[in-house]
Write an enzyme that holds these catalytic residues in place. Structure first.
Site, short mmCIF file in Angstrom:
data_model
loop_
_atom_site.label_atom_id
_atom_site.label_comp_id
_atom_site.label_asym_id
_atom_site.label_seq_id
_atom_site.Cartn_x
_atom_site.Cartn_y
_atom_site.Cartn_z
N TRP A 181 44.28 51.10 37.84
CA TRP A 181 44.86 51.62 39.10
C TRP A 181 46.37 51.81 39.00
O TRP A 181 46.97 52.47 39.84
CB TRP A 181 44.51 50.68 40.25
CG TRP A 181 45.19 49.32 40.21
CD1 TRP A 181 45.25 48.48 39.14
CD2 TRP A 181 45.90 48.67 41.26
NE1 TRP A 181 45.93 47.33 39.47
CE2 TRP A 181 46.34 47.41 40.77
CE3 TRP A 181 46.19 49.00 42.58
CZ2 TRP A 181 47.07 46.51 41.55
CZ3 TRP A 181 46.91 48.09 43.35
CH2 TRP A 181 47.35 46.86 42.84
N ASP A 182 46.96 51.26 37.96
CA ASP A 182 48.40 51.40 37.72
C ASP A 182 48.83 52.86 37.88
O ASP A 182 49.88 53.16 38.45
CB ASP A 182 48.75 50.96 36.29
CG ASP A 182 48.33 49.54 35.96
OD1 ASP A 182 47.31 49.09 36.48
OD2 ASP A 182 49.02 48.90 35.14
N GLU B 215 44.92 38.77 41.17
CA GLU B 215 43.74 38.41 40.35
C GLU B 215 43.55 36.90 40.18
O GLU B 215 42.61 36.48 39.52
CB GLU B 215 43.85 39.08 38.98
CG GLU B 215 43.76 40.59 39.08
CD GLU B 215 44.03 41.30 37.77
OE1 GLU B 215 44.76 40.73 36.93
OE2 GLU B 215 43.52 42.41 37.59
N LYS C 264 49.30 36.04 42.05
CA LYS C 264 49.77 36.63 40.79
C LYS C 264 50.75 37.77 41.04
O LYS C 264 51.74 37.93 40.34
CB LYS C 264 48.56 37.15 40.02
CG LYS C 264 48.90 37.79 38.68
CD LYS C 264 47.63 38.16 37.97
CE LYS C 264 47.88 38.78 36.62
NZ LYS C 264 46.63 39.13 35.94
O1 IFM Z 1 46.21 46.69 36.63
C1 IFM Z 1 46.89 45.54 36.25
C2 IFM Z 1 46.42 44.39 37.09
O2 IFM Z 1 46.71 44.63 38.44
C3 IFM Z 1 47.08 43.12 36.65
N1 IFM Z 1 46.80 42.86 35.26
C4 IFM Z 1 47.27 43.94 34.39
C5 IFM Z 1 46.65 45.26 34.78
C6 IFM Z 1 47.19 46.39 33.90
O3 IFM Z 1 48.55 46.58 34.13
#
Ligand code: IFM
Length: 766
Positions: free
Chosen positions: A326-327, A468, A582
């Site tokens: 989703w980034d 997360e 997080k």
């Molecule tokens: O998409 C992110 C997630 O929100 C957090 N962990 C890393 C992923 C990739 O950047």
């Protein structure tokens, strides 16, 4: 202002890793890490090609690192000139990020006391996406003989490889080639190289995984030895004859010559910057960090295809499986929407091309519609594993619910389509697949809703939000808001299509069998539960029961760690029973739905969540900057802006999750820097009918100049501490309205408008 970043005498392993990311050059088709020509796989040399993935056995499927055509090793007096073993007198590496050109300059002292200088520059051609060009110069204080080995090194760095099999070296006229095919699907990969080596008798060495030219020559100070390498990279994903195309490209490039290709490449990069460069007066550090962030986005942006997107670590390696998260939609797209809408369109079309993968995933979990992959690769099937993190203590994989429960991904995709439309006015995206994506995402949420008869409302249970560390929660505010937004978007797109393209709209609804779902979506939207601020509790609970968790201070929680890299989430991670999160979750929702909340509500939530956020993800800082700006905490907005904008300059981001290396570039952090600067500190919000501006410039920013693409119109904005000037960069084709301090102004025919404001008056209406 200097557009070059230089680092001197940095070649310990940590620096090699860091500079490999920082000094990456790329053109969207491939990224070439900022390593030195004599480096090999141990130093993580990599040519990461966009859109080609491979899997070996049960290991993670990841992008393919192509054979390294940039390899050069020079020896003098029988000793290799290598910064890792040679006697280095001085060394520097730099990146001209105005043009994406990597430079190195190293002086070696030989055993006999001679001084030999290597100067090299390289670029991934923006004009020719399959081409890497290198110029390599050697000079010596005293005349000496040099022995050069240069060619293609197929023994490459892999996290979960080796991915290339049946490696076959070959020659074709003056071109040397290394062809191979991928392990899993047998996709051909060909790297070819043509070198213009002056003088000397060249011999070809063919090893098992490499093909090199070897040549001897004599050099001195007044007669430097200069040679050029033209390297092609093709795969079966984008070419029907990778080897033949590669040979032809190398020959064409050699005929054109380095200088001509270099000039052409630089011109294209300069044109890019004209369309997106932001000038900040009064703050050189911020200026450099913002430009550097935009550079890293541009270097990996797919201009060549709409079947690929931008992975979470860009093209800097195989970390995170080279997957698209989703980034891209939430953190990178805003930059492209307002600078290069055509690139946004490519990124969105990738989601259309992978829609079937999302449909398969929805069906796998018993849902309907499209449940997008949490980690998406070429087919759209989910590369995310059920055990995605390894426990540092036991070395056992931990069950994580990223894949199964981060349902917000489908809403993020739908949100991005709508944002693109708002920014560009391009309705054709809906006809070209966008409507189908949005409808299927809405259908997915319809099938995921739970109706609570006691509360007479729809809820989303057992989900994981952006944070997360808290998996499998009920009614994550972000997820519910985004699901509702997907429903709204679905209905708006239906209405828009029915009004403007009725035949196509009817045909699509009929083909998808969507008429009944549309009615159900309308009624679900009225009853979906949206956790909100209440009079007595202005802080939105991140999910049901959040406030009942242990309210420990972040430093105290971190003191409980037994291992520096232990993961705080998953089954029994330290944060799971606490309110420590997080990354931005509610605060991100407050930004995405900015108009929904008052400043007081935003302030209450920011104050509450900020100390409880670990920022364990590079996606987090920008949201805190954006909301800090909106509530007038400009110092904090600036601090978080700098945090996200410097992430790849300092290389200080998190490097490990459990024992897993997660280093690389951070495109979401880079996109977040643009968002924090433009949407936050400059206070620009583009709606479909007007641009709202509420500047909150840090005191030391005397002026900001920025270009903005808005609904097919290119504008230039100039903001100072008291004025906003808007100017059309080209003749106006439509009316543009600007709202500042509660008043609405229309850009006149002349295309220029200057407005005054008092910072304290702006935003009083909110
Ligand atoms: O998409 C992110 C997630 O929100 C957090 N962990 C890393 C992923 C990739 O950047």
């Amino acid at each position: 202002m200097c557009w070059t970043i230089t680092e001197t005498d940095q070649y310990d392993q940590a620096a090699i890793d860091r500079l490999g990311n920082k000094f990456l050059v790329g053109n969207g088709y491939f990224g070439y890490r900022g390593t030195l020509e004599e480096y090999t796989k141990e130093q993580k040399t990599a040519t990461i090609v966009s859109g080609i993935y491979d899997r070996v056995g049960d290991l993670w499927r990841e992008p393919v690192n192509a054979p390294n055509g940039g390899y050069v090793q020079v020896s003098v007096e029988g000793q290799p000139l290598n910064v890792l073993s040679g006697n280095v007198k001085c060394h520097s590496q730099s990146l001209d990020y105005a043009h994406s050109v990597h430079h190195r300059r190293t002086a070696f002292e030989t055993a006999s006391g001679n001084m030999v200088l290597i100067i090299a520059r390289r670029f991934a051609s923006l004009a020719h996406p399959h081409l890497l060009c290198i110029e390599y110069t050697l000079q010596a204080c005293r005349e000496c003989e040099i022995f050069i080995q240069t060619g293609i090194d197929g023994d490459v760095w892999d996290l979960n490889g080796p991915h290339l099999e049946r490696m076959a070296p070959s020659t074709a006229g003056g071109v040397i080639c290394l062809s191979a095919s991928t392990h899993e699907r047998g996709i051909p990969v060909a790297v070819c190289e043509r070198t213009l080596l002056p003088g000397g008798e060249e011999t070809i060495f063919q090893g098992e995984k490499r093909i090199l030219r070897e040549v001897r020559a004599r050099i001195n100070w007044t007669h430097p030895y200069i040679f050029y390498k033209f390297v092609s990279i093709h795969t079966g994903v984008d070419s029907t004859a990778p080897l033949e195309e590669g040979i032809a490209l190398c020959n064409r490039a050699a005929a054109e010559g380095f200088e001509k290709l270099y000039q052409e490449h630089c011109r294209l990069w300069e044109r890019r910057w004209q369309e997106c460069d932001i000038q900040i007066k009064g703050d050189e550090e911020a200026q450099q960090a913002l430009r550097f962030s935009m550079y890293h986005l541009l270097a990996i942006a797919p201009t060549h295809a709409d079947t690929v997107s931008i992975p979470a670590r860009g093209l800097s390696g195989q970390v995170y499986k080279g997957a698209i998260f989703w980034d891209t939609e939430i953190f990178m797209l805003p930059f492209f929407n307002h600078a290069f809408p055509a690139i946004s369109r490519n990124l969105l079309m990738y989601r259309y091309h992978t829609l079937d993968g999302a449909r398969r995933k929805a069906a796998e979990y018993g849902y309907r519609g499209a449940f997008y992959a949490w980690e998406s690769q070429d087919t759209g099937d989910d590369a995310c594993t059920l055990f995605n993190v390894t426990d540092v203590f036991t070395n056992r994989p931990l069950r994580t619910y990223f894949r199964d429960k981060q349902v917000h991904i489908s809403a993020d995709v739908a949100y991005a389509f709508w944002q693109y439309y708002i920014a560009s006015g391009d309705e054709s995206i809906f006809l070209d697949g966008g409507a189908e994506v949005i409808f299927e995402c809405a259908r997915f949420f319809l099938s995921a809703l739970y109706y609570s008869p006691e509360r007479d409302r729809y809820e989303l249970l057992d989900v994981t939000g952006p944070d997360e560390y808290h998996e499998r929660v009920h009614n994550n505010a972000y997820t519910n808001l985004m699901a509702a937004h997907t429903f709204e978007t679905c209905l708006k797109v239906r209405d828009l299509l029915l009004a403007r393209y009725p035949a196509q709209a009817q045909a699509l609804i009929a083909r998808l069998g969507f008429a009944r779902d549309l009615a159900a979506i309308e009624s679900a939207l009225k009853k979906i539960y949206l956790p909100g601020p209440a009079k007595t509790q202005p802080v939105i609970p991140q999910f049901d029961g959040y406030f009942a968790l242990e309210d420990v201070a972040l430093p105290d929680l971190l003191k409980r760690k037994l291992h520096p890299h232990e993961y705080l989430g998953a089954g029994s991670g330290l944060a799971t029973t606490t309110q420590i999160i997080k990354q931005a979750d509610v605060i991100l929702a407050m930004f995405l739905f900015s108009e929904r909340y008052t400043k007081q509500e935003k302030a209450a939530n920011w104050e509450y969540y900020e100390p409880r956020t670990e920022h364990g993800s590079s996606l987090s800082a920008c949201s805190y900057s954006l909301i800090a700006a909106q509530i007038g905490k400009v110092d904090w907005a600036y601090r978080y802006f700098m945090k996200t904008a410097t992430i790849d300059l300092t290389g200080e981001g998190k490097q490990y999750v459990g024992p897993l290396y997660i280093g690389g570039t951070h495109p979401a952090g880079n996109g977040g820097a643009w968002m924090a600067a433009v949407l936050g500190l400059c206070g620009i919000r583009c709606a479909s009918d007007m641009i709202h501006i509420e500047p909150r410039l840090p005191e030391h920013w005397s002026e900001v100049n920025l270009p903005l693409a808005y609904r097919g119109q290119r504008l230039n904005l100039r903001l100072t501490q008291s004025e906003v000037e808007v100017q059309a960069a080209e003749p106006l084709t439509r009316g543009v309205e600007i709202e500042l301090g509660g008043a609405v102004y229309r850009l006149p025919e002349s295309g220029a408008l200057t407005l005054s404001y008092l910072p304290e008056q702006v935003g009083q209406s909110a």
